[in-house]
Design a protein around this motif. Sequence first.
Motif, short mmCIF file in Angstrom:
data_model
loop_
_atom_site.label_atom_id
_atom_site.label_comp_id
_atom_site.label_asym_id
_atom_site.label_seq_id
_atom_site.Cartn_x
_atom_site.Cartn_y
_atom_site.Cartn_z
N CYS B 194 0.86 -1.20 0.00
CA CYS B 194 0.00 0.00 0.00
C CYS B 194 0.89 1.24 0.00
N SER B 195 1.64 1.41 -1.07
CA SER B 195 2.66 2.46 -1.08
C SER B 195 2.10 3.85 -1.33
N GLY B 196 0.83 3.99 -1.68
CA GLY B 196 0.20 5.31 -1.81
C GLY B 196 0.93 6.21 -2.79
N THR B 197 1.17 7.45 -2.35
CA THR B 197 1.82 8.41 -3.25
C THR B 197 3.33 8.20 -3.33
N GLY B 198 3.86 7.26 -2.53
CA GLY B 198 5.28 6.92 -2.62
C GLY B 198 6.16 7.66 -1.63
N GLY B 199 5.57 8.21 -0.57
CA GLY B 199 6.34 8.97 0.44
C GLY B 199 7.44 8.14 1.07
N PHE B 200 7.12 6.90 1.45
CA PHE B 200 8.13 6.06 2.07
C PHE B 200 9.22 5.67 1.07
N LEU B 201 8.83 5.40 -0.17
CA LEU B 201 9.81 4.99 -1.18
C LEU B 201 10.85 6.10 -1.39
N ARG B 219 -4.21 5.52 -9.96
CA ARG B 219 -3.86 6.94 -9.96
C ARG B 219 -2.68 7.20 -9.03
N LEU B 220 -2.67 6.50 -7.90
CA LEU B 220 -1.55 6.65 -6.96
C LEU B 220 -0.28 6.02 -7.54
N VAL B 221 -0.46 4.91 -8.23
CA VAL B 221 0.70 4.25 -8.88
C VAL B 221 1.35 5.23 -9.86
N GLN B 225 5.09 6.75 -9.88
CA GLN B 225 5.98 6.48 -11.01
C GLN B 225 6.49 7.77 -11.65
N GLU B 226 5.64 8.80 -11.61
CA GLU B 226 6.08 10.10 -12.14
C GLU B 226 7.24 10.68 -11.32
N ARG B 227 7.35 10.22 -10.05
CA ARG B 227 8.48 10.66 -9.20
C ARG B 227 9.66 9.70 -9.36
#
Lengths: 394, 371
Positions: B194-201, B219-221, B225-227
Amino acid sequence: MGDKVAFIPVRYGPQVVGGAETLTRAMVEELDARGWPVEVITTCALDPYSWTNHFPPGVEKVHGITVRRFPTESRKYTRKVFRTETRMLEGKRVSRRRQEFWIRSVVTSEAMRSWLGEHRDEYRAFVFAPYLFGTTYLGVLEVPEKSYIIPCLHDEPYAYQHIYRKLMRSARGLMFNSVPEMELARRIFGDDLPGRVVGMGFAPYGADGERFRYKYSIEGDFILYTGRREIAKNTPLLLRYFCNYLENTGREVSLALTGAGHIDIPFSFRNRVIDVGFVNQRDLRDAYAAATLICHPSTKESFSIMILEAWLAGLPCLVHGDCAVTRYHVESSGGGLWFTDYPTFHEALEFLLDNPAARKRMGERGREYVLANYSWDEVVRNFEAVLEEGEARR
Amino acid sequence: MSESEDREGRISAGAAENLALDLEEIDVGEIMRAIEERVERRRAEGVYRDLPLLELEDERTGGGEAEVSLDPLHELIFLVQLARQYAEVTSHYPIGSKRSVVGPLIVLAKKAMRRFMTPYMDALFAKQREFNAQCLRSMETFLEMIKRERERSYHGGLDRYTAWVELGFAEDDEELLREAARRFPEGEVVVHLCSGTGGFLAAARAEGRKAVGVEDDARLVRMAQERDLKVTAARPMDFLDSLPPESLRAVFLKELGERDDSRELVWMVTALADRMEREGRVVVLNHHPHSVLGVEEAFEDPTLLRLVHPDTMRALFLHAGFREVEVTPVGQYGEREIEEWRKKLEGVLEEGDGMAELLFGPRRYLLEARR
């Protein structure tokens, strides 16, 4: 003189589907909520085809409102009735005597008629709906001095029979649902017909389109049809046009049908024509919020509740151009488009599917139109005005 | 020309040109005029084929049976309606005859025959009707149960994307995420379910850890990915299901059990216990229910349904088979924040000994579990 107002629809109850019945129930419940002393006098029928007695006769409370039910006479659909009806539908002349004979086969309740006569003094007004049935005809003739009609009139051969002219002119006032309906009535029954446009009120509501899609497993763009599925409502025409449209364009769009009645969906189109059957009000509102557009192909409408409700959810509509009422709504509001044959259906649908911005704007226009013209305050004011005008003429 | 080529030809013709209209100021009369003109132009092209349904069906299927893949729910609704239509068995069908001369006699004979047969037929039909009614009732009950279940399992329209991105209720404390990332040894690939917007990544990357996300909201994926973050589009539960036992070394979860059905929490912890390698590590960053102000802040996120007490979470992990479970309160209020709150609450609450702890306790906890 009593101060109660009795509404007399041919059928009544939350499970009853039908425009006149829905309108009557909404009006009754709104007036009751505003403190008016209202009652419902109706038959025991539920099924609009067999008209057999479904509810037990007697008095019951429906949402706190007193409902008096009377049994219908069993309908004898004899050869004579059939021939008379065929002649009417073909536009041939039918004698007045034969018309009188015929109306007594179109849902009557002798028990209701005599009850009205005996208790006329207990009521301020009797509001009958719709015009077509024996209960309305015989009821109005029994208590003409206190009778009002919500005719829900369509431009159909029955409307031109003498008995209905007699009916309309016997009542103290008529409560129309729309301007085109009033114009039609005055054209057929005379310019001096008393009454005004009353209609039905609508209030904004919240809906969750995703919930409908999830519950009924529907994905992608879909056109919504809601209401009874029958020839009179032009449902088979919509199905034919839609299937041809799919075949001609190869587009991935579905048609979702809600409501009662059977419709034969060709097997190879059953993955694109989804019949979800009768749905409750919450599901219906969610369906409005979920759909891409609503299509209402009927040419015989006096009001079209579903279009006005759909507009409240911001849904654009596609209506039949030969229906004066729905086209009037669409032209007045700018809330949709219309079609008159397959090519115009094809192009209008193509335009709506291709232009989400236009769809959104049309939905907004429709919503503005409903809120401006069909608020309950306005409707109740007009309802009261018809009663007062009728009483002044006594 | 073959039938399919012909159909494709019609498809391309049908989608050829768009009406050039001003969509800002919608004038439906003008649109309809444009539509009618277009119809007149294209009518001759044969793009408006309008066949009766039976003919259309025959053309599509070639007279044979069509193969159509139907949604099971749609199929069931259809079958219930069909059953309703045929459940009522009666001998009172209409009798008629098309013959003008002998017709009335035939009708009379048929009616007489029916009257004679009716008592026998009715006895038979009564049983059939009863049976049909029972079958229909069973089907209707079954359909109603399915619809009710679907309704109950619908979680509502406010999903994480809407709440976080469109309504702006995202709460990614970068410092806490970096602290969580540091709990994993360098060089280990951490899977964030559940990585969401990718804050932890992003925080893991900043701490020199490799991390991949698993997220089911497309949409969150896309946002992650855009980041330039690595995210797999999948339901985390399905992702875990697809893995063999003891195949994961490092997993991070945020707000575990705080959304969706609470039964999923137990399933998730059990599945993790099964998929983690020996010595594999799971780190969970959750809201701490101890702090009053922290709880208030947590529920600003409308997708959050509940908080899970650290003791409960610890017990669940131990019960599922994790060997060591350690809970650390994190996210203490800073001096400045506490001072601001004190000013706001002046005169409202009298500050006793335990009040500061109750109000300004840690907002989050980190749970570290080893298999």
